[in-house]
Motif scaffolding. Structure first.
Motif, PDB file in Angstrom:
ATOM      1  N   ALA A 172       0.811  -1.228   0.000  1.00 33.85           N
ATOM      2  CA  ALA A 172       0.000   0.000   0.000  1.00 33.85           C
ATOM      3  C   ALA A 172       0.840   1.271   0.000  1.00 33.85           C
ATOM      4  O   ALA A 172       0.313   2.367  -0.214  1.00 33.85           O
ATOM      5  N   ALA A 173       2.147   1.140   0.221  1.00 31.45           N
ATOM      6  CA  ALA A 173       2.977   2.355   0.320  1.00 31.45           C
ATOM      7  C   ALA A 173       3.180   3.029  -1.034  1.00 31.45           C
ATOM      8  O   ALA A 173       3.483   4.216  -1.110  1.00 31.45           O
ATOM      9  N   VAL A 174       3.035   2.271  -2.122  1.00 27.69           N
ATOM     10  CA  VAL A 174       3.191   2.866  -3.456  1.00 27.69           C
ATOM     11  C   VAL A 174       1.911   2.645  -4.242  1.00 27.69           C
ATOM     12  O   VAL A 174       1.488   1.511  -4.469  1.00 27.69           O
ATOM     13  N   ALA A 175       1.280   3.743  -4.631  1.00 32.67           N
ATOM     14  CA  ALA A 175       0.101   3.696  -5.512  1.00 32.67           C
ATOM     15  C   ALA A 175      -1.088   2.946  -4.912  1.00 32.67           C
ATOM     16  O   ALA A 175      -1.822   2.251  -5.629  1.00 32.67           O
ATOM     17  N   GLY A 176      -1.308   3.107  -3.604  1.00 29.95           N
ATOM     18  CA  GLY A 176      -2.519   2.641  -2.904  1.00 29.95           C
ATOM     19  C   GLY A 176      -3.023   1.267  -3.305  1.00 29.95           C
ATOM     20  O   GLY A 176      -2.488   0.247  -2.881  1.00 29.95           O
ATOM     21  N   GLY A 177      -4.046   1.222  -4.141  1.00 31.99           N
ATOM     22  CA  GLY A 177      -4.689  -0.050  -4.486  1.00 31.99           C
ATOM     23  C   GLY A 177      -4.055  -0.776  -5.660  1.00 31.99           C
ATOM     24  O   GLY A 177      -4.456  -1.892  -5.980  1.00 31.99           O
ATOM     25  N   ILE A 178      -3.095  -0.152  -6.336  1.00 32.63           N
ATOM     26  CA  ILE A 178      -2.501  -0.810  -7.515  1.00 32.63           C
ATOM     27  C   ILE A 178      -1.450  -1.818  -7.061  1.00 32.63           C
ATOM     28  O   ILE A 178      -0.524  -1.462  -6.344  1.00 32.63           O
ATOM     29  N   PRO A 179      -1.584  -3.086  -7.479  1.00 31.40           N
ATOM     30  CA  PRO A 179      -0.530  -4.041  -7.112  1.00 31.40           C
ATOM     31  C   PRO A 179       0.719  -3.770  -7.949  1.00 31.40           C
ATOM     32  O   PRO A 179       0.669  -3.869  -9.175  1.00 31.40           O
ATOM     33  N   ILE A 180       1.814  -3.376  -7.303  1.00 32.92           N
ATOM     34  CA  ILE A 180       3.035  -3.099  -8.060  1.00 32.92           C
ATOM     35  C   ILE A 180       4.272  -3.652  -7.351  1.00 32.92           C
ATOM     36  O   ILE A 180       5.174  -4.182  -7.991  1.00 32.92           O
ATOM     37  N   ILE A 181       4.306  -3.573  -6.006  1.00 36.25           N
ATOM     38  CA  ILE A 181       5.474  -4.068  -5.271  1.00 36.25           C
ATOM     39  C   ILE A 181       5.562  -5.592  -5.412  1.00 36.25           C
ATOM     40  O   ILE A 181       6.595  -6.127  -5.772  1.00 36.25           O
ATOM     41  N   PHE A 182       4.448  -6.238  -5.126  1.00 38.31           N
ATOM     42  CA  PHE A 182       4.437  -7.705  -5.165  1.00 38.31           C
ATOM     43  C   PHE A 182       4.756  -8.242  -6.565  1.00 38.31           C
ATOM     44  O   PHE A 182       5.603  -9.124  -6.706  1.00 38.31           O
ATOM     45  N   PRO A 183       4.126  -7.703  -7.626  1.00 32.93           N
ATOM     46  CA  PRO A 183       4.499  -8.181  -8.971  1.00 32.93           C
ATOM     47  C   PRO A 183       5.985  -7.994  -9.271  1.00 32.93           C
ATOM     48  O   PRO A 183       6.621  -8.904  -9.807  1.00 32.93           O
ATOM     49  N   ILE A 184       6.566  -6.848  -8.907  1.00 33.59           N
ATOM     50  CA  ILE A 184       7.995  -6.636  -9.211  1.00 33.59           C
ATOM     51  C   ILE A 184       8.843  -7.647  -8.440  1.00 33.59           C
ATOM     52  O   ILE A 184       9.790  -8.227  -8.957  1.00 33.59           O
ATOM     53  N   LYS A 185       8.486  -7.871  -7.167  1.00 37.61           N
ATOM     54  CA  LYS A 185       9.316  -8.731  -6.312  1.00 37.61           C
ATOM     55  C   LYS A 185       9.128 -10.213  -6.601  1.00 37.61           C
ATOM     56  O   LYS A 185       9.965 -11.028  -6.238  1.00 37.61           O
ATOM     57  N   THR A 186       8.002 -10.581  -7.223  1.00 38.53           N
ATOM     58  CA  THR A 186       7.749 -12.012  -7.410  1.00 38.53           C
ATOM     59  C   THR A 186       7.763 -12.378  -8.901  1.00 38.53           C
ATOM     60  O   THR A 186       8.802 -12.714  -9.439  1.00 38.53           O
ATOM     61  N   ILE A 187       6.653 -12.216  -9.565  1.00 41.87           N
ATOM     62  CA  ILE A 187       6.524 -12.785 -10.911  1.00 41.87           C
ATOM     63  C   ILE A 187       7.383 -12.065 -11.959  1.00 41.87           C
ATOM     64  O   ILE A 187       7.685 -12.628 -13.008  1.00 41.87           O
ATOM     65  N   LEU A 188       7.811 -10.828 -11.655  1.00 46.37           N
ATOM     66  CA  LEU A 188       8.670 -10.122 -12.630  1.00 46.37           C
ATOM     67  C   LEU A 188      10.159 -10.290 -12.326  1.00 46.37           C
ATOM     68  O   LEU A 188      10.999  -9.629 -12.942  1.00 46.37           O
TER      69      LEU A 188
END
Ligand SMILES: NC(=O)c1ccc[n+]([C@@H]2O[C@H](COP(=O)([O-])OP(=O)(O)OC[C@H]3O[C@@H](n4cnc5c(N)ncnc54)[C@H](OP(=O)(O)O)[C@@H]3O)[C@@H](O)[C@H]2O)c1
Length: 423
Positions: free
Chosen positions: A122-138
């Motif tokens: 939630a620290a970056v771009a509220g509701g947009i999933p971005i941290i988890f995708p970068i850290k995992t599937i990307l």
């Protein structure tokens, strides 16, 4: 999924959103909620007031709490509270971008020692999933570029300035009346909030620590209705852009500033409080993530998502999510703004005298700057003219030098604005 006891620090916009969403998940028990003012009226149906405490250390030191959800914000006391909680073996879920951008490396180091994780979708771009995708599937990718709209308040203000031809001051006032901007809007309009977010995103994308103090930052307070109008005539819209770029020599360019964005560009179409992140990497190519960057429910989606992922992992392992552990020991080499190359929009106020356009062309030429468009916008009552220049890609330090030289000439009255351009 494992049953978890959580302690929530902060019960404002995000905290109450998280509380409401968690009602549907019976395996997550809210053990305590810490607030600043225990006497404040909380308008929540059937709320058990005995959950509240004004001493957040009660949560950080409670042996029955597994996870601390920090949604209070700021550095003090959040930093010390999270350190205490980590030392006590608790996992952390936080929405606090300022804390992570300024003190993240200390917290991640401690978390690694104590074998706990810090999740912060939630620290970056509220509701947009971005941290988890970068850290995992990307994680198979070499990410080399991020360009993003990460602050809803400034995007809302700029959208209204363009749509309704409002001045910056009027658009800000309306945003405050509608709850899109805070009473003290500095954190948003001066680009601090976007800088915290791009520091976090660049660190995890380029796998090196980004120093928040070395991020070039410029807000939107100097954007005038005239800039918006000129941009429109030239086929652009103005947006506050946060960008991070991995250069060929391994250095990185991270900055936040307003830009003229070509109307055909995807980010030009992101209006009002919406956020959007464009990311380029190999082998994935270009990706765009768009959605609500703030608000109680979208932000709760990310916070509760982090809590549930943790609950699911802890069912089978004591050390969950090895991919999310931050291992960045080295600092990135960040280049200063003077060394960057950009196309520029330059708004010049000049006396209405012969030879002015020639003078601008000569000084630009002497400083290695090619002009792609030059436009004079009528004559003012004081016999000055507004001249707008768009340059080809040029070095920032050359442009700054050219502007200094222009200002030495009697016929150049002012450089009204200098903005970078994204095509
Ligand atoms: N708002 C959003 O849409 C959004 C989106 C993404 C991330 N975030 C981040 O989420 C965090 C919270 O934002 P918010 O908008 O929910 O803030 P908020 O509405 O101002 O709420 C802050 C909460 O923290 C409590 N608090 C403050 N100091 C405290 C202390 N020392 N001990 C215990 N509680 C304390 C306040 O207590 P009282 O209620 O008693 O005043 C309040 O409940 C920030 O880091 C923010 O950057 C917010």
């Amino acid at each position: 999924m494992k049953s978890l006891n959580i302690g929530i620090i902060g019960f404002g916009t995000v905290g109450t959103g998280v509380y409401n969403v968690l009602k549907s998940f019976k395996n997550i028990k809210i053990k305590k909620i810490a607030v600043k003012n225990i006497n404040k009226k909380r308008n929540i149906e059937n709320f058990d007031e005995s959950l509240l405490t004004s001493n957040a250390y009660e949560l950080a030191n409670d042996p029955e709490i597994d996870v601390i959800v920090e949604v209070a914000g700021g550095l003090d006391p959040a930093f010390d509270l999270l350190k205490t909680a980590i030392q006590n073996g608790k996992h952390i879920v936080t929405a606090n971008k300022e804390l992570l951008a300024k003190k993240g490396s200390e917290l991640f180091k401690l978390a690694k020692e104590k074998k706990v994780v810090i999740l912060y979708e939630a620290a970056v771009a509220g509701g947009i999933p971005i941290i988890f995708p970068i850290k995992t599937i990307l994680c198979a990718n070499k990410i080399n570029k991020i360009a993003a709209i990460l602050n809803g308040t400034t995007n809302y203000i700029l959208t209204k300035m363009a749509e309704k031809e409002l001045s910056y001051e009027t658009a800000l006032k309306q945003a405050q009346e509608l709850g899109y901007a805070e009473t003290d809007p500095t954190g948003d309009v001066e680009g601090f909030d976007a800088a915290y977010k791009i520091a976090i995103l660049s660190t995890i994308s380029f796998n090196k620590k980004v120093d928040i103090n070395k991020i070039y930052r410029e807000g939107i307070t100097k954007i005038t209705s005239q800039d918006i109008k000129s941009a429109k005539e030239l086929g652009y819209t103005i947006k506050l852009i946060a960008m991070g770029q991995l250069l060929e020599n391994g250095e990185i360019d991270v900055r936040v500033h307003p830009m003229l964005v070509a109307k055909k560009h995807l980010l030009a179409k992101i209006d009002n409080a919406t956020n959007s992140i464009m990311l380029s990497g190999y082998p994935v190519g270009d990706l765009v993530f768009t959605g609500a960057g703030a608000g109680a429910e979208p932000t709760a989606s990310s916070v509760v998502g982090d809590i549930l992922v943790l609950a699911s992992e802890l069912e089978t392992t004591d050390m969950p999510l090895p991919q999310t552990v931050c291992n960045h020991n080295e600092y990135a080499k960040q280049i200063p703004i003077g060394e960057t190359y950009n196309e520029y929009y330059i708004a010049i106020n000049a006396s209405n005298s012969p030879g002015v356009i020639g003078l601008i062309g000569t000084i630009c030429g002497q400083n290695n700057i090619n002009i792609s468009t030059i436009m004079q916008k009528g004559i003012n009552n004081d016999n000055t003219a507004e001249i707008v220049v768009i340059t080809e890609k040029s070095k920032e330090s050359d442009v700054q030098k050219a502007l200094e030289e222009l200002l030495k000439s009697n016929c150049i009255k002012n450089i009204d604005n200098l903005l970078r351009v994204m095509n």
